[in-house]
Write a protein that holds these residues in place. Structure first.
Motif, PDB file in Angstrom:
ATOM      1  N   LEU A 136       0.807  -1.216   0.000  1.00  0.00           N
ATOM      2  CA  LEU A 136       0.000   0.000   0.000  1.00  0.00           C
ATOM      3  C   LEU A 136       0.843   1.270   0.000  1.00  0.00           C
ATOM      4  CD1 LEU A 136      -2.756  -1.110   2.542  1.00  0.00           C
ATOM      5  CD2 LEU A 136      -3.073  -0.732   0.092  1.00  0.00           C
ATOM      6  N   ARG A 137       2.058   1.198   0.586  1.00  0.00           N
ATOM      7  CA  ARG A 137       2.912   2.393   0.668  1.00  0.00           C
ATOM      8  C   ARG A 137       3.883   2.484  -0.495  1.00  0.00           C
ATOM      9  NH1 ARG A 137      -0.673   2.626   3.616  1.00  0.00           N
ATOM     10  NH2 ARG A 137      -0.697   2.952   5.880  1.00  0.00           N
ATOM     11  N   GLY A 138       4.220   1.360  -1.105  1.00  0.00           N
ATOM     12  CA  GLY A 138       5.165   1.365  -2.208  1.00  0.00           C
ATOM     13  C   GLY A 138       6.601   1.515  -1.778  1.00  0.00           C
ATOM     14  N   CYS A 139       6.886   1.254  -0.511  1.00  0.00           N
ATOM     15  CA  CYS A 139       8.249   1.376   0.006  1.00  0.00           C
ATOM     16  C   CYS A 139       8.344   0.553   1.285  1.00  0.00           C
ATOM     17  CB  CYS A 139       8.600   2.840   0.282  1.00  0.00           C
ATOM     18  SG  CYS A 139       7.500   3.640   1.469  1.00  0.00           S
ATOM     19  N   GLU A 140       9.510   0.540   1.871  1.00  0.00           N
ATOM     20  CA  GLU A 140       9.674  -0.166   3.138  1.00  0.00           C
ATOM     21  C   GLU A 140       8.826   0.503   4.229  1.00  0.00           C
ATOM     22  OE1 GLU A 140      11.204  -3.027   3.889  1.00  0.00           O
ATOM     23  OE2 GLU A 140      11.470  -3.200   1.710  1.00  0.00           O
ATOM     24  N   VAL A 141       8.384  -0.290   5.176  1.00  0.00           N
ATOM     25  CA  VAL A 141       7.500   0.198   6.234  1.00  0.00           C
ATOM     26  C   VAL A 141       8.245   1.183   7.123  1.00  0.00           C
ATOM     27  CG1 VAL A 141       6.047  -0.473   8.180  1.00  0.00           C
ATOM     28  CG2 VAL A 141       6.255  -1.989   6.184  1.00  0.00           C
ATOM     29  N   GLN A 142       7.614   2.324   7.369  1.00  0.00           N
ATOM     30  CA  GLN A 142       8.202   3.329   8.245  1.00  0.00           C
ATOM     31  C   GLN A 142       8.095   2.873   9.701  1.00  0.00           C
ATOM     32  OE1 GLN A 142       9.728   6.176   7.036  1.00  0.00           O
ATOM     33  NE2 GLN A 142       9.379   5.183   5.055  1.00  0.00           N
ATOM     34  N   ALA A 143       9.186   3.015  10.433  1.00  0.00           N
ATOM     35  CA  ALA A 143       9.220   2.535  11.814  1.00  0.00           C
ATOM     36  C   ALA A 143       8.166   3.225  12.675  1.00  0.00           C
ATOM     37  CB  ALA A 143      10.610   2.757  12.413  1.00  0.00           C
ATOM     38  N   GLY A 144       7.966   4.524  12.471  1.00  0.00           N
ATOM     39  CA  GLY A 144       7.002   5.267  13.283  1.00  0.00           C
ATOM     40  C   GLY A 144       5.590   4.754  13.105  1.00  0.00           C
ATOM     41  N   GLU A 145       5.196   4.455  11.867  1.00  0.00           N
ATOM     42  CA  GLU A 145       3.844   3.959  11.599  1.00  0.00           C
ATOM     43  C   GLU A 145       3.633   2.579  12.217  1.00  0.00           C
ATOM     44  OE1 GLU A 145       0.723   3.561   7.849  1.00  0.00           O
ATOM     45  OE2 GLU A 145       2.880   3.576   7.444  1.00  0.00           O
ATOM     46  N   LEU A 146       4.624   1.707  12.069  1.00  0.00           N
ATOM     47  CA  LEU A 146       4.502   0.365  12.639  1.00  0.00           C
ATOM     48  C   LEU A 146       4.500   0.410  14.165  1.00  0.00           C
ATOM     49  CD1 LEU A 146       4.289  -2.634  11.971  1.00  0.00           C
ATOM     50  CD2 LEU A 146       6.786  -2.756  11.989  1.00  0.00           C
ATOM     51  N   ASP A 147       5.316   1.299  14.742  1.00  0.00           N
ATOM     52  CA  ASP A 147       5.348   1.426  16.204  1.00  0.00           C
ATOM     53  C   ASP A 147       3.997   1.873  16.748  1.00  0.00           C
ATOM     54  OD1 ASP A 147       7.953   0.630  16.311  1.00  0.00           O
ATOM     55  OD2 ASP A 147       8.796   2.666  16.453  1.00  0.00           O
ATOM     56  N   GLU A 148       3.341   2.786  16.036  1.00  0.00           N
ATOM     57  CA  GLU A 148       2.024   3.253  16.473  1.00  0.00           C
ATOM     58  C   GLU A 148       1.017   2.102  16.473  1.00  0.00           C
ATOM     59  OE1 GLU A 148      -1.657   6.050  14.918  1.00  0.00           O
ATOM     60  OE2 GLU A 148       0.314   6.267  13.967  1.00  0.00           O
ATOM     61  N   MET A 149       1.069   1.263  15.432  1.00  0.00           N
ATOM     62  CA  MET A 149       0.168   0.112  15.364  1.00  0.00           C
ATOM     63  C   MET A 149       0.476  -0.893  16.473  1.00  0.00           C
ATOM     64  SD  MET A 149      -0.214  -0.754  11.313  1.00  0.00           S
ATOM     65  CE  MET A 149      -0.715   0.478  10.121  1.00  0.00           C
ATOM     66  N   LEU A 150       1.785  -1.127  16.716  1.00  0.00           N
ATOM     67  CA  LEU A 150       2.169  -2.072  17.762  1.00  0.00           C
ATOM     68  C   LEU A 150       1.746  -1.569  19.142  1.00  0.00           C
ATOM     69  CD1 LEU A 150       5.732  -3.041  16.473  1.00  0.00           C
ATOM     70  CD2 LEU A 150       3.732  -4.553  16.584  1.00  0.00           C
ATOM     71  N   GLN A 151       1.810  -0.257  19.340  1.00  0.00           N
ATOM     72  CA  GLN A 151       1.366   0.319  20.605  1.00  0.00           C
ATOM     73  C   GLN A 151      -0.133   0.103  20.792  1.00  0.00           C
ATOM     74  OE1 GLN A 151       1.932   4.538  20.918  1.00  0.00           O
ATOM     75  NE2 GLN A 151       1.340   4.647  23.060  1.00  0.00           N
ATOM     76  N   GLU A 152      -0.907   0.329  19.704  1.00  0.00           N
ATOM     77  CA  GLU A 152      -2.353   0.103  19.788  1.00  0.00           C
ATOM     78  C   GLU A 152      -2.656  -1.374  19.995  1.00  0.00           C
ATOM     79  OE1 GLU A 152      -6.459   1.037  17.268  1.00  0.00           O
ATOM     80  OE2 GLU A 152      -4.539   1.834  16.569  1.00  0.00           O
ATOM     81  N   GLN A 153      -1.843  -2.249  19.377  1.00  0.00           N
ATOM     82  CA  GLN A 153      -2.024  -3.684  19.576  1.00  0.00           C
ATOM     83  C   GLN A 153      -1.791  -4.063  21.034  1.00  0.00           C
ATOM     84  OE1 GLN A 153       1.041  -6.295  18.186  1.00  0.00           O
ATOM     85  NE2 GLN A 153      -0.401  -7.923  17.608  1.00  0.00           N
TER      86      GLN A 153
END
Length: 501
Positions: free
Chosen positions: A234-251
């Motif tokens: 969906l992003r067309g690039c490697e996953v940004q650490a900040g975006e993944l961290d936010e999801m992991l925090q919500e998880q």
């Protein structure tokens, strides 16, 4: 340069996913609203002829009108049912699979509509409208949820707002297909009612190729690898650490917490003002009278001296207005923010409702007043498309956590469909009892809605869920010792409250 090309190429994945989902989603809502205008007289004649053939009974005009009202209103009641089952479906099947399964209702409805004429059964049309309503009710809830969870934070509003763009496009498409020269004539009205199957087929062929919501994969399914894979596409690039961290925090915050049920969300103080905001804005979207002004358009155009034959072409302009305004709102929402677009839209609608009332009051006194009335119709719809039409669907995604979001959309969708049914049933009585003042109540709704947004709804543009929650906690826990609590403690308190439910 190669990386840029790769990113630009893959950036189309999100755009194509949005298009595929919306073609079989909110486009259907607008399309199925619009296609019922053209065949009104033909279906009423079909109802009368069927009763005469079956029971040798000639229906009175009011009886035919009653059956027609039932046919039309079944769409709203089906939408309410769809909104109520959308939450459990998204939890069990996921966002993408829910949209695909939703086509079962659509295809069944199209088959019933297509064969109703040969079967000489107007009851099949009623059932068809119920099923189409269920399809629209599900898609109006699931699609913005799917978009909001799949889009990056800086595009979240624009991507979610595409729901309104496709709804408006569906209205225009339905108006065009309903022209007498296409399917809006007596021999083809059953084909017109069944033509909604075509966008459904397009979605069934294309949507399976796109990824599921990354947040659903990570938070609901616990599949981190699938989430990262979906994000890369969906992003067309490697996953940004900040975006993944936010999801992991919500998880982490949602770990061990089952999805909220609507009645639990209503009783949860930590979500009180978020839920009140969604209820007010979702209700105002229907109570503002935008759909009613579509019904009033033909009368105003006739009073302006436009011939009956040309009114159907002028009416297409109303749908085109909303479509254009939604596109403009899509471009401005990330620049101006949600509060500005909502408040501006409702304030302008209030002003144009007042001008519309004045124009209707003097249309038989001043020669050019009917043309002012016609202008008010277009400007009212433009103002609606610029704000409320699109921003309303964005809010539940931004205001609620993953576990509360399905229930929030169920409540918001229910309020939208209930109020659509109420306005559709009451509007003819408003016209008959209030006459030229029939839009005064709508002006009041728009003014109160703008005031609510201005006083109580914080801006959500570009903010994380934690930041938005902290702002709402100032209202949810007003009067308590919140100054001694940090935003992180608020978040833990919110989870704790949800767990205790």
């Amino acid at each position: 340069m190669a990386d840029q090309g790769k990113q630009m190429g893959h950036s189309w994945t999100l755009a194509l996913m949005v298009t595929s989902t919306a073609i079989g989603g909110t486009l259907q809502y607008g399309y199925n609203l619009a296609i019922m205008n053209a065949p009104t007289n033909f279906i009423q004649g079909f109802v009368n002829d069927t009763c005469r053939e079956r029971w040798d009974v000639q229906l009175e005009d009011y009886q035919v009108t009653l059956v027609w009202t039932i046919i039309v209103s079944m769409f709203s009641l089906g939408g309410l049912a769809g909104a109520l089952i959308a939450g459990p479906m998204t939890i069990h099947f996921g966002r993408k699979k829910c949209m695909l399964l939703n086509n079962v209702f659509l295809m069944s409805a199209a088959l019933l509509a297509l064969t109703s004429r040969a079967a000489r059964s107007f009851e099949m049309i009623i059932i068809s409208r119920v099923l189409v309503g269920i399809n629209a009710g599900i898609s109006m809830n699931v699609q913005p949820m799917y978009f909001g969870e799949s889009a990056p934070k800086h595009l979240r509003g624009a991507v979610s707002l595409s729901c309104a763009v496709f709804t408006a496009f569906g209205v225009v498409l339905g108006q065009v297909v309903g022209l007498r020269e296409i399917l809006g004539s007596e021999p083809y009205w059953h084909y017109l009612l069944a033509s909604n199957a075509i966008p459904g087929f397009i979605q069934l062929l294309t949507l399976p190729w796109f990824p599921e919501s990354p947040r659903y994969l990570l938070i609901d399914r616990g599949d981190k690898e699938a989430c990262i894979k979906a994000l890369r596409r969906l992003r067309g690039c490697e996953v940004q650490a900040g975006e993944l961290d936010e999801m992991l925090q919500e998880q982490a915050q949602s770990s061990g917490v089952r999805p909220s049920r609507p009645w639990e969300l209503l009783a949860d103080r930590a979500h009180r003002w978020q839920l009140l905001s969604v209820i007010v804005i979702s209700s105002a979207m229907q109570l503002c009278g935008n759909d009613s002004i579509y019904l009033y358009a033909s009368y105003v155009f006739k009073e302006a001296g436009i011939s009956v034959e040309k009114i159907q072409y002028i009416t297409i302009g109303t749908g085109t207005c909303e479509f254009s305004a939604c596109i403009l709102c899509n471009l401005l929402i990330e620049l101006k923010g949600r509060r500005f677009m909502l408040m501006g839209g409702y304030i302008l609608m209030c002003c144009w409702a007042v001008v519309f009332t004045i124009a209707l009051s003097f249309e038989h006194v001043v020669s050019w007043m009917p043309y002012l009335s016609m202008t008010c119709i277009f400007t009212y719809i433009l103002s609606f498309g610029m704000g409320p039409a699109g921003v309303t669907g964005v809010l539940p995604t931004e205001l609620f956590s993953q576990t509360a979001r399905p229930a929030a959309y169920m409540i918001a969708g229910s309020m939208m469909w209930i109020n659509l049914f109420i306005v559709g049933m009451l509007f003819p009585f408003l016209v008959s009892s209030l006459g030229q003042y029939c839009f005064v109540p709508f002006a009041g709704v728009c003014l109160l809605s703008a005031m609510f947004v201005g006083f109580f709804l914080p801006e959500t543009k570009g903010k994380t869920l934690s930041e938005i929650t902290s702002e709402f906690n100032k209202l949810n826990f007003k009067g308590q010792q919140e100054k001694s609590l940090s935003p992180a403690q608020y978040q833990l308190g919110e989870v704790g409250l949800s767990t205790s439910l």
